[in-house]
Scaffold this active site. Structure first.
Site, PDB file in Angstrom:
ATOM      1  N   GLU A 132       0.869  -1.186   0.000  1.00  0.00           N
ATOM      2  CA  GLU A 132       0.000   0.000   0.000  1.00  0.00           C
ATOM      3  C   GLU A 132       0.892   1.218   0.000  1.00  0.00           C
ATOM      4  OE1 GLU A 132      -4.083  -1.270   2.327  1.00  0.00           O
ATOM      5  OE2 GLU A 132      -2.891   0.397   3.065  1.00  0.00           O
ATOM      6  N   ASP A 174      -5.545   9.691  10.233  1.00  0.00           N
ATOM      7  CA  ASP A 174      -4.247   9.165  10.621  1.00  0.00           C
ATOM      8  C   ASP A 174      -3.771   9.667  11.970  1.00  0.00           C
ATOM      9  OD1 ASP A 174      -3.283   7.439   8.450  1.00  0.00           O
ATOM     10  OD2 ASP A 174      -3.599   9.228   7.223  1.00  0.00           O
ATOM     11  N   TYR A 180     -11.108  -4.090   3.395  1.00  0.00           N
ATOM     12  CA  TYR A 180     -10.144  -3.685   4.414  1.00  0.00           C
ATOM     13  C   TYR A 180     -10.916  -3.493   5.716  1.00  0.00           C
ATOM     14  CZ  TYR A 180      -6.193  -0.928   6.340  1.00  0.00           C
ATOM     15  OH  TYR A 180      -5.152  -0.445   7.083  1.00  0.00           O
TER      16      TYR A 180
END
Lengths: 406, 272
Positions: free
Chosen positions: B49, B60, B174
């Site tokens: 990735e 994040d 995911y």
């Protein structure tokens, strides 16, 4: 001439998925999607619920101090020699700005959703203070995210929030202003989403926030409509409000959108000038993009990285704008102009000197636009300015700008 | 079948789980990223990735935030990243997934972006802030070009959303292991296995797990029930601690090897 009450037909916005035309929507990570859907449902319920609306109205009256006056600025009108100018005195609300309308509404909703922890982002600190205030009133845990630069220039509001029992989290990433505070609030929300209510302070963010905040703020426009009708038996010709994220402007504009005769002007912060590149005018100087959960005009570079905004008014220092405003601008319903730091400070001084009212630097941008606009209009015409906040919080900023040591 | 599907099919036969390291493209610079990609593949990565840095990485934690800042400072951008991918693709067939936020892709132009990404050798795209509801515009182009659009599922996703992602997703699903931002965690939630099983019941797509995985032990545990383990922050943290460029590259390779070895020791049981 009495202006007409001719109606425009407007499509219902937002649509079921929270889109205003191509704008708005829900651009968030999957973890938050269920929380937004839950919020949307909870809001749809209270929106129809009479007891909720009555409770909200009662707190607006007894706690926030509504309704706020619609004040005829006689000396300003005479000085400019054109249209009659009215000020909607949101600066007289409890905590000093219109922000409390929305925080009351959302905290009442959070209580119904049984969320006991409230988080919020703030720029100028007005939304932070309004959130901390209402959280204190209802005994909720409260954490406010604020950029480091804003913490420094709005020290007074930081202290107020702490007195009100809120924790202030200083955000040191990025530009250390409102956008970074919002990033950090979103990171907190994604972590504690099951117990936490995220109280967004503007008509920005993912659906249903833009719609919900607009609805809670639209008490401003509804009052103006009633007050001006009672007084002059007419609709205003112009509504003028400053636009950062856009909550005070949407609150004023929304109840008038259908009336064709009412023209609307959003005033963005031109900072050091639109050409300088150091401004916060997302609509006048930005391009369509996605940030903080919705699609709207955005200050960004060629590669889609978000640019730092600049404005002397911390509450306008944001690179995005509410999606409904982008939509209304594209439809030509709201016209956008801008005012520089200098013009805003000048306007603040004018209003202080001849009306005895010190506006917030944010609201001073709207006053600045009216100083340009009013002389070009007829004396029979009417302008309403949303005086969204008071200037006490800005005294050190203005002092510094004018070279005065406090 | 594209590279992602082929890889998963091959691993399935061996009852093995894919190891997918994540690195931010352009951290510390794009030349080094190219070397890091080589080291990751040599070290045992099954897919990679590649993070496209964004100015406002809301999903994040601090580690990837810092990586994005460093990359942007050094001038990493979508066109330059694709150029680097093109170079790497000449020497490697490892599946590559671009992982980022929607705005840089949108701004570049979705039509142009998907065409150039496909030509450069990208296999899949994952936008953290693009749930299936808003993905129509992007999917129109990725589907047309044969790029996989990968979606996330989270512990908060209900059965309706699991089905939605199962319908719209391509390549793999995911699964985000924790509610929160990216970043290494000391421990992973025990019910992760049950949650992955719940997702499996609704889809034939492979299910990968990411967010929070940092140690060989955790990776091995994930390997016992999921089809892929994604490791990002812990890898970036390891590289951050290395000073010299060459040392960063070497550390990246060693880190992946450690995880891969631990994962090789377990045999996956797929329970539906």
């Amino acid at each position: 001439m009495k202006n007409s009450r001719r109606l425009l037909s407007l499509p219902k916005a937002p649509d079921r998925r929270g889109h205003f035309g191509i704008y708005g929507g829900r651009y968030v990570s999957e973890t938050l999607m269920p929380a937004l859907i839950e919020l949307e449902k909870a809001y749809a319920e209270v929106r129809r619920d009479r007891s909720f609306r009555a409770e909200f109205r009662r707190y607006l009256r007894d706690y926030a101090g509504r309704e706020t006056p619609l004040y005829f600025a006689e000396r300003l009108t005479r000085r400019l020699g054109g249209a009659r100018i009215y000020l909607k005195r949101e600066d007289l609300c409890h905590t000093g700005a219109h922000k409390i309308n929305n925080t009351l509404g959302q905290v009442l909703l959070a209580l119904r959703m049984r969320k006991r922890r409230i988080i919020a982002e703030t720029g100028a600190g007005q939304h932070g203070v309004a959130t901390a205030t209402v959280a204190a009133r209802f005994g909720l845990e409260c954490e406010i995210f604020m950029g480091k630069e804003d913490v420094e220039r709005q020290a007074l509001n930081v202290f107020r929030m702490k007195l009100l029992g809120a924790k202030v989290k200083v955000v040191e990433s990025g530009s250390q202003t409102l956008k970074d505070a919002m990033n950090e609030a979103l990171r907190d929300w994604v972590t504690y989403v099951r117990t936490t209510y995220y109280l967004i302070g503007s008509v920005a963010g993912p659906h249903p926030y833009p719609m919900m905040v607009r609805d809670f703020q639209s008490v401003i426009g509804r009052e103006v409509k009633k007050q001006l009708w009672a007084r002059d038996r007419r609709l205003p010709d112009y509504l003028v409000a400053c636009v950062g994220g856009g909550s005070n402007s949407m609150g004023l504009f929304y109840p008038f959108l259908r009336y064709k005769a009412v023209k609307m002007v959003g005033v963005e912060a031109a900072g050091l000038g639109l050409k300088s590149g150091r401004h916060a005018a997302s609509i006048s100087g930005g391009e369509v993009g996605v940030l903080h959960g919705s699609k709207s005009y955005l200050l960004q570079d060629r590669l889609g990285q978000v640019r730092y905004a600049h404005s002397i008014a911390a509450g306008l220092d944001y690179p995005g704008v509410g999606p409904e405003l982008s939509y209304l601008r594209d439809r030509g319903r709201v016209r956008f102009v801008s005012a520089t730091d200098r013009e805003a400070v000048d306007a603040l001084q004018v209003l202080a000197e001849i009306e005895g009212i010190i506006p917030a630097l944010e609201s001073a941008h709207a006053v600045a636009a009216v100083i340009r606009l009013a002389p070009r209009l007829k004396k029979s015409q009417t302008i309403v300015i949303n005086l969204s906040g008071r200037g006490d919080k800005d005294m050190s900023t203005v002092g510094e700008y004018l070279g005065v040591k406090l | 079948m594209n590279r992602i599907d082929k890889k998963f099919a091959a691993l399935k036969k061996q009852r093995k789980t894919a190891l997918i390291p994540f690195v931010t493209a352009g951290d510390p610079d794009l030349g080094t990223t190219l070397e890091i990609l080589r080291a990751l593949e040599r070290g045992g990565a099954d897919m990679i990735e590649l993070g496209v840095p964004f100015s406002d990485p809301m999903a994040d934690g601090p580690t990837i935030q810092r990586a994005s800042e460093r990359a942007l400072e050094k001038g990493a951008s979508l066109p330059r990243i694709l150029e680097m991918v093109r170079k790497f693709r000449r020497e490697s067939e490892i599946p590559l997934i671009l992982f980022g936020y929607y705005n840089p892709f949108l701004r570049y132009g979705l039509k142009r972006f998907t065409a150039e990404a496909k030509a450069a050798g990208v296999d899949g795209v994952l936008c953290v802030d693009l749930p299936p509801e808003e993905s129509g515009e992007l999917k129109r182009w990725t589907d047309a070009r044969g790029l996989d659009t990968i979606f996330l599922l989270a512990p908060t996703s209900d059965i309706g959303r699991i089905r939605l992602v199962a319908r719209r997703g391509r390549g793999f699903i995911y699964y985000v292991s924790v509610t929160g931002v990216t970043g290494a965690r000391r421990s992973l939630e025990n019910h992760l296995r049950a949650r992955v099983r719940r997702v499996r019941r609704e889809t034939s797509l492979p299910v990968g797990v990411g967010f929070g995985i940092s140690t060989p032990r955790q990776a091995a545990w994930i390997a016992s029930f999921a089809d892929a383990a994604v490791v990002g922050s812990a890898l970036i943290g390891t590289m951050e601690r290395a000073r010299a460029r060459r040392e960063k590259v070497a550390q990246a390779g060693r880190f992946v090897t450690r995880l891969k070895r631990a994962m090789e020791r377990v045999s996956k049981k797929v329970i539906r």
